[in-house]
Write a protein that holds these residues in place. Sequence first.
Motif, PDB file in Angstrom:
ATOM      1  N   CYS A  85     -12.114  -0.864   2.396  1.00 13.37           N
ATOM      2  CA  CYS A  85     -11.932   0.136   2.027  1.00 13.37           C
ATOM      3  C   CYS A  85     -11.254   1.288   1.358  1.00 13.37           C
ATOM      4  O   CYS A  85     -10.233   0.554   1.170  1.00 13.37           O
ATOM      5  CB  CYS A  85     -12.492   0.983   3.641  1.00 13.37           C
ATOM      6  N   CYS A  86     -11.417   2.400   0.739  1.00 10.58           N
ATOM      7  CA  CYS A  86     -10.769   3.123   0.777  1.00 10.58           C
ATOM      8  C   CYS A  86     -10.140   2.653  -1.124  1.00 10.58           C
ATOM      9  O   CYS A  86      -9.767   3.011  -2.374  1.00 10.58           O
ATOM     10  CB  CYS A  86      -9.349   3.350   0.835  1.00 10.58           C
ATOM     11  N   ALA A  87     -11.205   1.432  -1.918  1.00 17.16           N
ATOM     12  CA  ALA A  87     -11.174   0.973  -3.307  1.00 17.16           C
ATOM     13  C   ALA A  87      -9.653   0.342  -3.654  1.00 17.16           C
ATOM     14  O   ALA A  87      -9.023   1.124  -4.764  1.00 17.16           O
ATOM     15  CB  ALA A  87     -11.578   2.383  -4.425  1.00 17.16           C
ATOM     16  N   GLY A  88      -9.004   0.586  -3.097  1.00 14.07           N
ATOM     17  CA  GLY A  88      -7.935  -0.189  -2.792  1.00 14.07           C
ATOM     18  C   GLY A  88      -6.510   1.136  -2.422  1.00 14.07           C
ATOM     19  O   GLY A  88      -5.636   1.301  -3.573  1.00 14.07           O
ATOM     20  N   GLU A  89      -7.091   2.240  -2.597  1.00 13.60           N
ATOM     21  CA  GLU A  89      -6.047   3.812  -2.161  1.00 13.60           C
ATOM     22  C   GLU A  89      -5.255   2.318  -1.236  1.00 13.60           C
ATOM     23  O   GLU A  89      -5.113   1.820  -0.436  1.00 13.60           O
ATOM     24  CB  GLU A  89      -6.597   4.436  -1.881  1.00 13.60           C
ATOM     25  N   SER A 107      -3.981   2.864   2.285  1.00  9.51           N
ATOM     26  CA  SER A 107      -4.688   2.638   3.610  1.00  9.51           C
ATOM     27  C   SER A 107      -5.524   3.618   3.806  1.00  9.51           C
ATOM     28  O   SER A 107      -4.263   4.619   4.914  1.00  9.51           O
ATOM     29  CB  SER A 107      -4.098   1.798   4.518  1.00  9.51           C
ATOM     30  N   CYS A 108      -6.547   3.743   3.910  1.00  6.86           N
ATOM     31  CA  CYS A 108      -6.889   5.429   4.170  1.00  6.86           C
ATOM     32  C   CYS A 108      -7.567   5.857   5.884  1.00  6.86           C
ATOM     33  O   CYS A 108      -7.275   6.058   6.453  1.00  6.86           O
ATOM     34  CB  CYS A 108      -8.209   6.186   3.075  1.00  6.86           C
ATOM     35  N   CYS A 109      -7.856   4.562   5.803  1.00 12.26           N
ATOM     36  CA  CYS A 109      -8.394   3.791   7.359  1.00 12.26           C
ATOM     37  C   CYS A 109      -7.186   3.494   8.486  1.00 12.26           C
ATOM     38  O   CYS A 109      -7.120   2.473   8.178  1.00 12.26           O
ATOM     39  CB  CYS A 109      -9.530   3.519   7.360  1.00 12.26           C
TER      40      CYS A 109
END
Lengths: 111, 111
Positions: free
Chosen positions: B91-95, B97-99
């Motif tokens: 998830c999140c394109a490697g940003e 950890s948003c989840c």
Amino acid sequence: METKLAVALLSSIAQEARLEIFRLLVQTGSEGMAAGGLAEKLGIPASTLSFHLKELTHAGLVTPNQQGRFIYYSANYQAMNDLLAYLTLNCCAGEQSCCTPQCSSEKTGQA
Amino acid sequence: METKLAVALLSSIAQEARLEIFRLLVQTGSEGMAAGGLAEKLGIPASTLSFHLKELTHAGLVTPNQQGRFIYYSANYQAMNDLLAYLTLNCCAGEQSCCTPQCSSEKTGQA
DNA sequence: ACTATATTTCCATGATTATGGAAATATAGA
DNA sequence: TCTATATTTCCATAATCATGGAAATATAGT
């Protein structure tokens, strides 16, 4: 979260085209992707895609953002996380944690 | 996990009665609960409940275990965890950890 | 105003799903 | 074998959902 809301969220992704849309947006990140980009990448006719995007948006798992003639859709991570938390809430009758933390942005293999 | 399987799992809980059944079993733990107990606790007619239990069993989220005249149903935690992992995979394109990890057997409030 | 592009709405059709009573099936005990 | 209990199967009906072409709507640039 109450049951009816959870059902609405689950229903919105319990369909092949919509799950593919959602997963693609989850992986795309916060900038999102325009409807046309989704249509091309997933090979879904515009009117069908529009129908599914409306379902996802209405459920709240996806958020539209108009930029000129384009509408960028992005995943609503908060809603997803709330749903995942709901599913595992108070699980396992207090046994040692049977449902381990799942979420990672860099898991390697297939789940 | 492939999309079709994830859709099957999601579809099986994207329905109010079935989500209630599943959540009750998730909280009940590994000993499970007999069909009759579920029917009474949730106020669902036997034939309707049987239909829904078959759906959940067929999807693999619930496992039946016959004990004499009773059939105990329990949640399949492994399948649930695989599904949750699938939803957040990459998830999140490697940003950052948003989840975040969601799962806990002793969360206090509502999610 | 005109044109090009992006997206949605309309609509008819076909497909899938949920419901619960009645009957059938299974299991256990006496 | 007879009875009681547990659960499932059968079935018709009603309701909901998915599809995609054509037309409509919106936005931007010239």
